[in-house]
Motif scaffolding. Structure first.
Motif, short mmCIF file in Angstrom:
data_model
loop_
_atom_site.label_atom_id
_atom_site.label_comp_id
_atom_site.label_asym_id
_atom_site.label_seq_id
_atom_site.Cartn_x
_atom_site.Cartn_y
_atom_site.Cartn_z
N ASN A 32 -4.60 -1.26 1.20
CA ASN A 32 -4.88 -0.90 2.72
C ASN A 32 -5.78 -0.21 3.00
O ASN A 32 -5.82 0.49 4.40
CB ASN A 32 -3.31 -0.11 2.93
N GLU A 80 0.93 -5.08 2.37
CA GLU A 80 0.94 -4.86 3.66
C GLU A 80 2.30 -3.92 4.13
O GLU A 80 2.00 -3.02 5.05
CB GLU A 80 0.99 -5.86 4.72
N ALA A 81 3.19 -4.34 3.62
CA ALA A 81 4.64 -3.40 4.02
C ALA A 81 4.49 -2.10 3.04
O ALA A 81 5.37 -1.22 3.65
CB ALA A 81 5.60 -4.18 3.39
N GLY A 82 3.51 -1.70 2.20
CA GLY A 82 3.53 -0.54 1.36
C GLY A 82 4.36 -0.44 0.34
O GLY A 82 4.52 0.61 -0.32
N ALA A 83 5.14 -1.60 -0.06
CA ALA A 83 5.97 -1.50 -1.29
C ALA A 83 5.31 -1.39 -2.50
O ALA A 83 5.86 -0.89 -3.48
CB ALA A 83 6.75 -3.06 -1.17
N ARG A 112 1.83 -9.86 1.56
CA ARG A 112 3.04 -9.03 2.42
C ARG A 112 3.44 -7.70 1.65
O ARG A 112 3.89 -6.82 2.29
CB ARG A 112 4.42 -9.79 2.55
N GLU A 113 3.76 -7.79 0.40
CA GLU A 113 4.20 -6.56 -0.40
C GLU A 113 3.17 -5.33 -0.07
O GLU A 113 3.63 -4.13 -0.01
CB GLU A 113 4.48 -6.78 -1.79
N SER A 126 -4.20 -11.60 7.77
CA SER A 126 -3.83 -10.57 7.22
C SER A 126 -4.81 -9.35 7.48
O SER A 126 -6.35 -9.46 7.58
CB SER A 126 -3.93 -10.68 5.48
N ASP A 173 0.95 -15.27 -0.67
CA ASP A 173 1.21 -14.75 0.59
C ASP A 173 2.13 -13.63 0.53
O ASP A 173 2.33 -12.57 1.22
CB ASP A 173 1.59 -15.47 1.95
N GLU A 174 3.19 -13.71 -0.74
CA GLU A 174 4.14 -12.68 -0.81
C GLU A 174 3.30 -11.33 -1.47
O GLU A 174 3.82 -10.28 -1.22
CB GLU A 174 5.18 -12.97 -1.87
#
Length: 363
Positions: free
Chosen positions: A270, A133-136, A130-131, A162, A126-127
């Motif tokens: 994305n 999705e956040a654009g990191a 998240r990375e 997600s 899940d990390e």
């Protein structure tokens, strides 16, 4: 073939000339990639440089043109590294993967994106989501199924919450080795570390060769390799990358019970991916809890002559004894017959979510 003896010095000179030509052509390709980057930036400051469909098309073309003596997959791997290095001149791709460093997921990430990609380990699936999705990072790599042990449920569950899309896939042959450190007393091994999945994939071999050794599950094979470095009586089950990273030596190689043991990984991102010509589409579908629901879901695939490649069931979070279906099939969502199929399934389903259309794995 000529009967005239070939002079070794002449052959070496010929290789030198060929190497010079290869160097010039690779440099030309890199310069062309830089020009592509300038054109894209001129058209759109937020342009996407890595195009999954374009890379798949190039690699398939190379494999179709190859006449040997190197086999087509080996040739494609060489071009993958050239493309990875050229892309890094435009903009290095940042890729999150299920870590730690040295796992099969990192190996899959580098196989798909090449050694020039920047790969970043995450502690959990899940990390990774998240990375991205956040654009990191630009993309993430997560395992989804193993040919021996089946589906990785945590990955499927992550898609339910997600907005990420599947942008590609990569299949990795999984070879497990029994690894030891320089300080290990090889005839005194009484403890073996590994990930639970790896223990399951090597169960018969372990029963036959180390029936009395304690099997200790850990979070990853890379963690197993790290632990072995500090113990004299232990071994680890892990792959080549972990062995190299931690300086371990194989006591036994390829100990997996099935020689075709493979894991499929998904590339998440994305953006939607245009058609590449040989594509897959993945869906998650929730059906109404009523008789014949599964038949109602699958019947349109048969009628539209669409090839299902995977069907998995997971408990729904909306109610007890309700289920959702994860489906993979051949084809792209922009193809007319796939569009018609999706519209029909949408009318029959309580909920339908297209996870992505993407190129089938080339390597």
């Amino acid at each position: 073939m000529s009967d005239t003896p070939v002079n070794l010095d002449e052959l070496r000179q010929k290789i030198d000339r060929i190497d010079s030509d290869i160097l010039r052509l690779i440099s030309d390709r890199a310069s062309c990639a830089q020009q592509v980057a300038k054109v894209k930036q001129g058209q759109d400051p937020d342009a996407v440089f890595y195009r999954p469909e374009r890379e798949a098309q190039v690699l398939r073309r190379i494999m179709s043109l190859n006449n040997g003596p190197l086999d087509s997959e080996e040739m494609a791997r060489l071009f993958r590294e050239i493309m990875s290095a050229c892309l890094a001149l435009e903009q290095p791709v940042k890729v999150a993967y299920l870590g730690p460093e040295g796992t099969f997921t990192q190996q899959a990430a580098l196989k798909h994106f090449g050694e020039s990609a920047v790969s970043l380990p995450m502690a959990a699936i899940d990390e990774v989501f998240r990375e991205v999705e956040a654009g990191a990072v630009n993309y993430g790599v997560v395992p989804v199924e193993n040919s021996t042990e089946g589906v990785i449920n945590h990955t499927l569950d992550s898609f339910m919450d997600s907005s990420m899309r599947i942008c590609g896939e990569v299949v990795l042959r999984i070879h497990h080795h029994l690894l030891v450190a320089d300080t290990t007393l090889r005839d005194k091994v009484s403890r073996i570390y590994s990930h639970p999945q790896s223990f399951a994939q090597c169960r018969k071999w372990l029963d036959a060769h180390y029936p009395r050794a304690e099997r200790i599950p850990v979070s990853s094979n890379a963690e197993a390799a790290r632990l072995v470095k500090s113990e004299w009586h232990s071994a680890a089950i892990a792959g080549d990358m972990a062995a190299k990273l931690y300086g371990l030596t194989p006591l036994a190689e390829k100990i997996e019970d099935r020689p075709d043991n493979s894991t499929r990984f998904l590339i998440i991102g994305n953006q939607d991916v245009p058609m590449a010509g040989d594509d897959k589409t993945s869906l998650v579908v929730a059906m109404r809890n009523q008789p014949g629901a599964l038949h109602a879901l699958l019947e349109p695939f048969h009628r539209h002559n669409i090839d299902l490649t995977r069907l998995e069931t997971r408990p729904s979070r909306s109610g007890v004894w309700n289920y959702v279906f994860f489906i993979d099939f051949k084809g792209h969502r922009e193809e007319p017959q796939v569009e018609a199929l999706l519209e029909e399934v949408r009318l029959r389903a309580a909920e339908l979510k297209v996870l992505g259309s993407y190129p089938q794995g080339v390597l």
